[in-house]
Design an enzyme around this catalytic site. Structure first.
Site, short mmCIF file in Angstrom:
data_model
loop_
_atom_site.label_atom_id
_atom_site.label_comp_id
_atom_site.label_asym_id
_atom_site.label_seq_id
_atom_site.Cartn_x
_atom_site.Cartn_y
_atom_site.Cartn_z
N GLU A 139 2.84 34.86 5.58
CA GLU A 139 3.93 35.27 4.67
C GLU A 139 3.95 36.78 4.52
OE1 GLU A 139 3.60 33.46 0.79
OE2 GLU A 139 2.15 32.04 1.54
N THR A 172 8.04 36.19 -0.50
CA THR A 172 7.36 36.35 0.79
C THR A 172 8.17 35.64 1.86
OG1 THR A 172 6.05 34.35 0.43
CG2 THR A 172 5.03 36.46 -0.19
N ARG A 204 -8.40 42.28 2.81
CA ARG A 204 -9.40 41.44 2.12
C ARG A 204 -9.20 39.98 2.50
NH1 ARG A 204 -6.99 38.43 -2.01
NH2 ARG A 204 -4.97 39.21 -2.68
N PHE A 221 -8.30 32.60 -8.15
CA PHE A 221 -8.19 33.37 -9.39
C PHE A 221 -8.17 32.43 -10.58
CE2 PHE A 221 -6.33 35.87 -5.99
CZ PHE A 221 -6.93 37.10 -6.17
N TYR A 252 16.71 34.39 5.22
CA TYR A 252 16.26 33.17 5.91
C TYR A 252 17.00 33.05 7.25
CZ TYR A 252 14.12 31.46 1.58
OH TYR A 252 13.34 31.31 0.47
N GLY A 294 9.74 28.05 2.41
CA GLY A 294 8.41 27.64 1.96
C GLY A 294 8.51 26.85 0.68
N ASN A 317 8.31 33.65 4.91
CA ASN A 317 7.36 32.80 5.64
C ASN A 317 7.77 32.71 7.10
OD1 ASN A 317 6.99 32.31 2.81
ND2 ASN A 317 6.06 30.34 3.26
N LYS A 340 9.89 32.81 -7.60
CA LYS A 340 10.00 32.19 -8.92
C LYS A 340 8.74 32.34 -9.76
CE LYS A 340 13.61 28.75 -8.28
NZ LYS A 340 13.45 28.26 -6.89
P1 ADP Z 1 9.86 30.65 0.29
O1 ADP Z 1 8.86 29.76 -0.34
O2 ADP Z 1 11.04 29.90 0.84
O3 ADP Z 1 9.25 31.60 1.28
P2 ADP Z 1 9.98 32.83 -1.63
O4 ADP Z 1 10.14 32.61 -3.09
O5 ADP Z 1 8.66 33.27 -1.10
O6 ADP Z 1 10.47 31.51 -0.91
O7 ADP Z 1 11.11 33.87 -1.21
C1 ADP Z 1 11.15 34.34 0.12
C2 ADP Z 1 12.53 34.71 0.62
O8 ADP Z 1 13.09 35.74 -0.21
C3 ADP Z 1 12.47 35.29 2.02
O9 ADP Z 1 12.53 34.30 3.01
C4 ADP Z 1 13.69 36.20 2.05
O10 ADP Z 1 14.83 35.48 2.49
C5 ADP Z 1 13.88 36.61 0.58
N1 ADP Z 1 13.44 37.99 0.28
C6 ADP Z 1 14.19 38.87 -0.44
N2 ADP Z 1 13.56 40.04 -0.58
C7 ADP Z 1 12.37 39.93 0.05
C8 ADP Z 1 11.27 40.84 0.25
N3 ADP Z 1 11.30 42.08 -0.24
N4 ADP Z 1 10.21 40.39 0.96
C9 ADP Z 1 10.19 39.14 1.44
N5 ADP Z 1 11.19 38.23 1.29
C10 ADP Z 1 12.28 38.61 0.60
N1 RBF Z 2 -2.77 33.31 -2.59
C1 RBF Z 2 -4.03 32.96 -2.91
O1 RBF Z 2 -4.28 31.80 -3.20
N2 RBF Z 2 -5.06 33.87 -2.91
C2 RBF Z 2 -4.86 35.17 -2.59
O2 RBF Z 2 -5.82 35.96 -2.59
C3 RBF Z 2 -3.52 35.59 -2.27
N3 RBF Z 2 -3.25 36.88 -1.97
C4 RBF Z 2 -1.97 37.25 -1.68
C5 RBF Z 2 -1.71 38.59 -1.40
C6 RBF Z 2 -0.42 39.00 -1.11
C7 RBF Z 2 -0.15 40.44 -0.82
C8 RBF Z 2 0.64 38.05 -1.08
C9 RBF Z 2 2.05 38.46 -0.76
C10 RBF Z 2 0.38 36.73 -1.36
C11 RBF Z 2 -0.92 36.30 -1.67
N4 RBF Z 2 -1.23 34.98 -1.95
C12 RBF Z 2 -2.50 34.60 -2.28
C13 RBF Z 2 -0.26 33.94 -1.63
C14 RBF Z 2 0.61 33.47 -2.75
O3 RBF Z 2 -0.08 32.41 -3.38
C15 RBF Z 2 1.88 32.97 -2.08
O4 RBF Z 2 2.57 34.08 -1.56
C16 RBF Z 2 2.74 32.20 -3.00
O5 RBF Z 2 2.12 30.96 -3.27
C17 RBF Z 2 4.12 31.95 -2.42
O6 RBF Z 2 4.07 31.28 -1.21
MG MG Z 3 7.48 32.73 0.76
#
Ligand code: ADP
Ligand code: RBF
Ligand code: MG
Length: 151
Positions: free
Chosen positions: A93, A42, A117, A122, A104, A30, A44, A36
């Site tokens: 995600e 998350t 919800r 925000f 991945y 993603g 994806n 970061k």
């Molecule tokens: P992206 O934008 O590529 O999804 P993220 O910063 O959201 O990057 O990180 C997601 C990646 O982190 C997942 O694809 C997975 O490989 C790794 N990861 C490690 N621990 C977890 C976790 N507890 N839940 C979800 N993803 C995790």
């Molecule tokens: N992004 C939003 O813009 N609004 C939300 O209400 C929101 N709720 C989230 C709740 C959870 C439990 C998670 C894991 C993510 C949520 N996000 C939300 C998404 C978040 O912006 C996204 O995971 C990051 O941008 C990384 O892809």
């Molecule tokens: Mg992600």
């Protein structure tokens, strides 16, 4: 900024499902914001593989379980366009509530058991993170309650 913000008002539409919604797809890359910017990674899911099921899924935050390499983890799932970031593509995600190495390319199965919800916007990153923490706490509570009700 206070760390104890009250998000109760966002959960007025919370409900559990009579039947799980099951999603199976590969974990794709993603925008890299989860780990970061938020400290909340998350996984994806591939929207191509989810196909019509992904398109039909109501946007919002869900709780359930993820099976990764044969192990099930408590999971909170975000579906939609992330209004805080104004994404142009819908994403599904999953944040697994457990400390893990990158996975991945793995195919995971996510079972959605209930809806918490709608997505919200925000005033800042600390608010988004605080609300996600409250989603995580609610997810743990709901999953424990579901397990106890099935004993
Ligand atoms: P992206 O934008 O590529 O999804 P993220 O910063 O959201 O990057 O990180 C997601 C990646 O982190 C997942 O694809 C997975 O490989 C790794 N990861 C490690 N621990 C977890 C976790 N507890 N839940 C979800 N993803 C995790
Ligand atoms: N992004 C939003 O813009 N609004 C939300 O209400 C929101 N709720 C989230 C709740 C959870 C439990 C998670 C894991 C993510 C949520 N996000 C939300 C998404 C978040 O912006 C996204 O995971 C990051 O941008 C990384 O892809
Ligand atoms: Mg992600």
């Amino acid at each position: 900024m206070s760390k104890t913000m009250d998000w109760t008002h966002l959960y007025s539409n919370e409900h559990k499902f009579s039947e799980a919604i099951v999603l199976t797809a590969e974990v794709v890359h993603g925008f890299k914001r989860g780990s970061k910017e938020l400290g909340i990674p998350t996984a994806n899911l591939s929207m191509e593989q989810l196909g019509a099921k992904g398109e039909a899924l109501e946007t919002g935050i869900y709780y359930g379980w993820t099976t990764l390499k044969g192990t099930r983890y408590e999971t909170v799932v975000s579906v939609g366009w992330n209004p805080f970031y104004k994404n142009e593509k819908k994403t599904v995600e999953a944040h697994l509530i457990y400390s893990l190495d990158d996975f991945y390319g793995e195919t995971i199965t996510v079972e959605l058991l209930g809806y918490l919800r709608q997505e919200a916007n925000f005033n800042g990153l600390d608010e988004l993170i605080s609300c996600i923490q409250s989603d995580i706490n609610l997810t743990k509570d709901r999953l424990i309650a579901l397990q106890e009700s099935r004993l």
